[in-house]
Motif scaffolding. Structure first.
Motif, PDB file in Angstrom:
ATOM      1  N   LEU A 114      85.901 122.396  62.468  1.00 17.97           N
ATOM      2  CA  LEU A 114      86.935 121.409  62.785  1.00 17.97           C
ATOM      3  C   LEU A 114      87.600 121.715  64.118  1.00 17.97           C
ATOM      4  CD1 LEU A 114      88.597 120.969  59.280  1.00 17.97           C
ATOM      5  CD2 LEU A 114      87.182 119.311  60.491  1.00 17.97           C
ATOM      6  N   ALA A 115      87.817 123.007  64.401  1.00 18.17           N
ATOM      7  CA  ALA A 115      88.451 123.386  65.669  1.00 18.17           C
ATOM      8  C   ALA A 115      87.569 122.998  66.854  1.00 18.17           C
ATOM      9  CB  ALA A 115      88.733 124.886  65.674  1.00 18.17           C
ATOM     10  N   ILE A 116      86.272 123.219  66.735  1.00 15.65           N
ATOM     11  CA  ILE A 116      85.347 122.847  67.818  1.00 15.65           C
ATOM     12  C   ILE A 116      85.362 121.344  68.027  1.00 15.65           C
ATOM     13  CG2 ILE A 116      82.899 122.723  68.435  1.00 15.65           C
ATOM     14  CD1 ILE A 116      82.566 125.487  67.190  1.00 15.65           C
ATOM     15  N   ALA A 117      85.375 120.590  66.915  1.00 15.03           N
ATOM     16  CA  ALA A 117      85.438 119.127  67.037  1.00 15.03           C
ATOM     17  C   ALA A 117      86.724 118.705  67.730  1.00 15.03           C
ATOM     18  CB  ALA A 117      85.337 118.487  65.656  1.00 15.03           C
ATOM     19  N   GLY A 118      87.832 119.380  67.419  1.00 13.76           N
ATOM     20  CA  GLY A 118      89.105 119.055  68.057  1.00 13.76           C
ATOM     21  C   GLY A 118      89.096 119.343  69.542  1.00 13.76           C
ATOM     22  N   VAL A 119      88.557 120.485  69.932  1.00 12.88           N
ATOM     23  CA  VAL A 119      88.461 120.831  71.357  1.00 12.88           C
ATOM     24  C   VAL A 119      87.579 119.815  72.080  1.00 12.88           C
ATOM     25  CG1 VAL A 119      87.582 122.543  72.982  1.00 12.88           C
ATOM     26  CG2 VAL A 119      88.901 123.283  70.991  1.00 12.88           C
ATOM     27  N   GLN A 120      86.460 119.453  71.438  1.00 12.74           N
ATOM     28  CA  GLN A 120      85.557 118.479  72.054  1.00 12.74           C
ATOM     29  C   GLN A 120      86.269 117.149  72.304  1.00 12.74           C
ATOM     30  OE1 GLN A 120      82.112 119.031  72.884  1.00 12.74           O
ATOM     31  NE2 GLN A 120      82.583 117.164  74.040  1.00 12.74           N
ATOM     32  N   ARG A 121      87.098 116.731  71.343  1.00 12.98           N
ATOM     33  CA  ARG A 121      87.813 115.466  71.502  1.00 12.98           C
ATOM     34  C   ARG A 121      88.808 115.523  72.644  1.00 12.98           C
ATOM     35  NH1 ARG A 121      91.037 113.749  68.345  1.00 12.98           N
ATOM     36  NH2 ARG A 121      91.457 115.524  66.991  1.00 12.98           N
ATOM     37  N   VAL A 122      89.439 116.688  72.845  1.00 12.20           N
ATOM     38  CA  VAL A 122      90.379 116.839  73.958  1.00 12.20           C
ATOM     39  C   VAL A 122      89.679 116.569  75.277  1.00 12.20           C
ATOM     40  CG1 VAL A 122      91.749 118.502  75.264  1.00 12.20           C
ATOM     41  CG2 VAL A 122      91.950 118.408  72.770  1.00 12.20           C
ATOM     42  N   LEU A 155      84.900 130.926  70.218  1.00  8.42           N
ATOM     43  CA  LEU A 155      84.888 129.959  69.128  1.00  8.42           C
ATOM     44  C   LEU A 155      83.471 129.472  68.859  1.00  8.42           C
ATOM     45  CD1 LEU A 155      86.785 128.426  67.197  1.00  8.42           C
ATOM     46  CD2 LEU A 155      86.963 126.634  68.932  1.00  8.42           C
ATOM     47  N   LEU A 156      82.719 129.196  69.930  1.00  8.83           N
ATOM     48  CA  LEU A 156      81.327 128.762  69.775  1.00  8.83           C
ATOM     49  C   LEU A 156      80.468 129.868  69.187  1.00  8.83           C
ATOM     50  CD1 LEU A 156      80.838 126.843  73.151  1.00  8.83           C
ATOM     51  CD2 LEU A 156      81.218 125.862  70.891  1.00  8.83           C
ATOM     52  N   THR A 157      80.714 131.093  69.628  1.00  5.12           N
ATOM     53  CA  THR A 157      79.955 132.224  69.099  1.00  5.12           C
ATOM     54  C   THR A 157      80.266 132.434  67.624  1.00  5.12           C
ATOM     55  OG1 THR A 157      80.035 133.274  71.276  1.00  5.12           O
ATOM     56  CG2 THR A 157      79.429 134.677  69.405  1.00  5.12           C
ATOM     57  N   LEU A 158      81.545 132.339  67.275  1.00  5.34           N
ATOM     58  CA  LEU A 158      81.938 132.491  65.877  1.00  5.34           C
ATOM     59  C   LEU A 158      81.261 131.435  65.015  1.00  5.34           C
ATOM     60  CD1 LEU A 158      83.719 133.752  63.668  1.00  5.34           C
ATOM     61  CD2 LEU A 158      85.554 132.205  64.374  1.00  5.34           C
ATOM     62  N   ASP A 159      81.252 130.199  65.477  1.00  2.00           N
ATOM     63  CA  ASP A 159      80.623 129.121  64.723  1.00  2.00           C
ATOM     64  C   ASP A 159      79.140 129.402  64.507  1.00  2.00           C
ATOM     65  OD1 ASP A 159      80.757 126.318  63.606  1.00  2.00           O
ATOM     66  OD2 ASP A 159      79.311 125.968  65.203  1.00  2.00           O
ATOM     67  N   SER A 193      71.814 136.092  75.284  1.00  2.00           N
ATOM     68  CA  SER A 193      71.065 137.281  74.902  1.00  2.00           C
ATOM     69  C   SER A 193      71.647 137.883  73.623  1.00  2.00           C
ATOM     70  CB  SER A 193      71.103 138.319  76.022  1.00  2.00           C
ATOM     71  OG  SER A 193      72.421 138.828  76.170  1.00  2.00           O
ATOM     72  N   GLN A 194      70.819 138.634  72.897  1.00  2.00           N
ATOM     73  CA  GLN A 194      71.302 139.262  71.676  1.00  2.00           C
ATOM     74  C   GLN A 194      72.412 140.280  71.956  1.00  2.00           C
ATOM     75  OE1 GLN A 194      68.248 140.670  69.034  1.00  2.00           O
ATOM     76  NE2 GLN A 194      69.643 142.006  67.906  1.00  2.00           N
ATOM     77  N   PRO A 195      72.305 141.109  73.011  1.00  2.00           N
ATOM     78  CA  PRO A 195      73.404 142.038  73.299  1.00  2.00           C
ATOM     79  C   PRO A 195      74.735 141.324  73.573  1.00  2.00           C
ATOM     80  CG  PRO A 195      71.422 142.737  74.444  1.00  2.00           C
ATOM     81  CD  PRO A 195      71.127 141.387  73.882  1.00  2.00           C
ATOM     82  N   ALA A 196      74.673 140.148  74.239  1.00  2.00           N
ATOM     83  CA  ALA A 196      75.900 139.417  74.536  1.00  2.00           C
ATOM     84  C   ALA A 196      76.557 138.924  73.249  1.00  2.00           C
ATOM     85  CB  ALA A 196      75.600 138.235  75.456  1.00  2.00           C
ATOM     86  N   VAL A 197      75.765 138.438  72.298  1.00  2.00           N
ATOM     87  CA  VAL A 197      76.317 137.954  71.039  1.00  2.00           C
ATOM     88  C   VAL A 197      76.807 139.129  70.193  1.00  2.00           C
ATOM     89  CG1 VAL A 197      75.794 136.716  68.896  1.00  2.00           C
ATOM     90  CG2 VAL A 197      74.936 135.856  71.075  1.00  2.00           C
ATOM     91  N   SER A 198      76.106 140.264  70.246  1.00  2.00           N
ATOM     92  CA  SER A 198      76.560 141.462  69.527  1.00  2.00           C
ATOM     93  C   SER A 198      77.916 141.920  70.046  1.00  2.00           C
ATOM     94  CB  SER A 198      75.537 142.586  69.660  1.00  2.00           C
ATOM     95  OG  SER A 198      74.333 142.264  69.004  1.00  2.00           O
ATOM     96  N   ALA A 199      78.070 141.873  71.373  1.00  2.00           N
ATOM     97  CA  ALA A 199      79.350 142.263  71.964  1.00  2.00           C
ATOM     98  C   ALA A 199      80.455 141.297  71.555  1.00  2.00           C
ATOM     99  CB  ALA A 199      79.226 142.314  73.482  1.00  2.00           C
ATOM    100  N   ALA A 200      80.132 140.003  71.507  1.00  2.00           N
ATOM    101  CA  ALA A 200      81.120 139.003  71.095  1.00  2.00           C
ATOM    102  C   ALA A 200      81.503 139.206  69.629  1.00  2.00           C
ATOM    103  CB  ALA A 200      80.564 137.600  71.314  1.00  2.00           C
ATOM    104  N   LEU A 201      80.524 139.552  68.804  1.00  2.00           N
ATOM    105  CA  LEU A 201      80.820 139.820  67.391  1.00  2.00           C
ATOM    106  C   LEU A 201      81.783 141.002  67.264  1.00  2.00           C
ATOM    107  CD1 LEU A 201      80.449 139.442  64.365  1.00  2.00           C
ATOM    108  CD2 LEU A 201      78.327 140.778  64.514  1.00  2.00           C
ATOM    109  N   GLY A 202      81.596 142.002  68.097  1.00  2.00           N
ATOM    110  CA  GLY A 202      82.516 143.140  68.088  1.00  2.00           C
ATOM    111  C   GLY A 202      83.931 142.721  68.437  1.00  2.00           C
ATOM    112  N   ARG A 203      84.080 141.826  69.433  1.00  2.00           N
ATOM    113  CA  ARG A 203      85.403 141.347  69.820  1.00  2.00           C
ATOM    114  C   ARG A 203      86.032 140.531  68.690  1.00  2.00           C
ATOM    115  NH1 ARG A 203      84.956 138.338  75.436  1.00  2.00           N
ATOM    116  NH2 ARG A 203      87.227 138.237  75.105  1.00  2.00           N
ATOM    117  N   LEU A 204      85.218 139.728  68.042  1.00  2.00           N
ATOM    118  CA  LEU A 204      85.728 138.917  66.943  1.00  2.00           C
ATOM    119  C   LEU A 204      86.163 139.798  65.773  1.00  2.00           C
ATOM    120  CD1 LEU A 204      83.044 136.075  67.073  1.00  2.00           C
ATOM    121  CD2 LEU A 204      85.502 135.745  67.407  1.00  2.00           C
TER     122      LEU A 204
END
Length: 330
Positions: free
Chosen positions: A78-86, A14-18, A36-47
């Motif tokens: 909004l989802a990140i804000a909701g998780v933060q409030r939890v 969720l944080l990576t998507l944001d 790292s850039q490779p880690a975010v690239s891999a996360a983008l692939g999963r998303l």
């Protein structure tokens, strides 16, 4: 079913998507996240696999958001804000030592009129507390049930949200605004003037346009709409030096007339006063932090009312007399 689907997701995505949606660039998103850039690239692939959508499309040497990604921008924040409030929830709340953030969905009008009063009170009582003012939108208001689960509340006049608890904050009224040098308008506006002049209107949707404009239609005057804008603060700059007319909240018009060449005039029909309120989800009813926040908002609202405009008439309504001092340069 929801629990089952979430079990298969890494909520860090969720944080990576944001970050990707806001930066629109893998390298900058990685810098923002401290990854790292490779880690975010891999996360983008999963998303991309999860949504079955590219999310970011290459256009020349830059990326653009796909239509689905455009929809996800507001939802993700909004989802990140909701998780933060939890995870900010505590059994008690001490404002003097608290370190947390409250998310309030507000229009630029409410942020301007109420925001400083609230921020001053919060800073005085809770120096470690942060306020996040999230831009209001018709989409969020039309989906209030969903929205109020992801923010601490919405500052909005009565008439848009029902079946949720609210704290009344302050009252205001509507005035018409025209350019200071508009020679087609005298010291008073008539309904004929409003029918022939070009209009700037806000949030022009079936359920989201300004209540004063809605009232005008009810008495048979159809505004000649030339410009639609989802902002109240921009209206004076679209009015200045033109024949255009718009309606604004009295308290905001008073502030803006000090810095822009506009003048505010009483509406030539019986406008219904605006009652601003803070709407919140019942899940917060016994949350000590939220109880404190509601108290701060109520006090800030009283401070706005204490500014002295608009004044009360003898019949209990709100007078338009203060508009006499709303013209630029006076």
């Amino acid at each position: 079913m929801a629990t089952s689907s979430l079990r298969n997701l890494d909520l860090n995505l969720l944080l990576t998507l944001d970050a990707l949606l806001h930066e629109r660039n893998v390298t900058r998103a990685a810098e923002r996240l401290g990854l790292s850039q490779p880690a975010v690239s891999a996360a983008l692939g999963r998303l991309r696999r999860h949504f079955d959508d590219e999310l970011l499309d290459r256009s020349g040497n830059r990326y653009t958001l796909t239509p689905l990604a455009e929809q996800l921008v507001a939802r993700t924040s909004l989802a990140i804000a909701g998780v933060q409030r939890v995870f900010d929830a505590t059994p008690d709340f001490d404002p003097a030592t608290a370190d947390r953030e409250f998310s309030l969905m507000v229009s630029d009008y409410a942020a301007t009129v109420l925001g400083d009063h609230l921020a001053t009170l919060v800073e005085r009582e809770a120096p470690g507390v942060r306020l996040r003012f999230v831009a209001n939108s018709p989409y969020a208001v039309d989906r209030a049930v969903e929205t109020l689960r992801t923010v601490d509340g919405i500052v909005l006049p009565h008439g848009f949200i029902t079946d949720f608890p609210a704290v009344d904050l302050y009252e205001d009224t509507w005035v018409c605004v025209v350019a200071h040098d508009n020679d087609q308008v005298g010291d008073e506006l008539t309904l004929d003037d409003l029918a022939r002049l070009p209009w700037v209107v806000t949030y022009h949707l079936p359920t989201a346009f300004t209540p004063a404009a809605r009232q005008l239609r009810m008495i048979g005057v159809e505004p000649d709409v030339h410009i639609v804008v989802d902002s109240f603060l921009s209206i004076p700059f679209l009015i200045a030096g033109t024949r255009r007319v718009a309606v604004l909240q009295s308290r905001l018009a008073e502030r803006l007339a000090r810095v822009t060449p506009i003048r505010a005039l009483p509406c030539p029909w019986d406008v219904v006063p605006l009652k601003e309120a803070f709407w919140w989800h019942p899940q917060h009813r016994t949350d000590p932090a939220h109880v404190w926040l509601r108290g701060m908002l109520a006090e800030a609202g009283r401070a706005v009312d204490g500014e002295g405009a608009p004044r009360r008439r003898s019949d209990g309504g709100l007078t338009d007399d203060p508009t006499a001092r709303y013209s630029h340069g006076r």
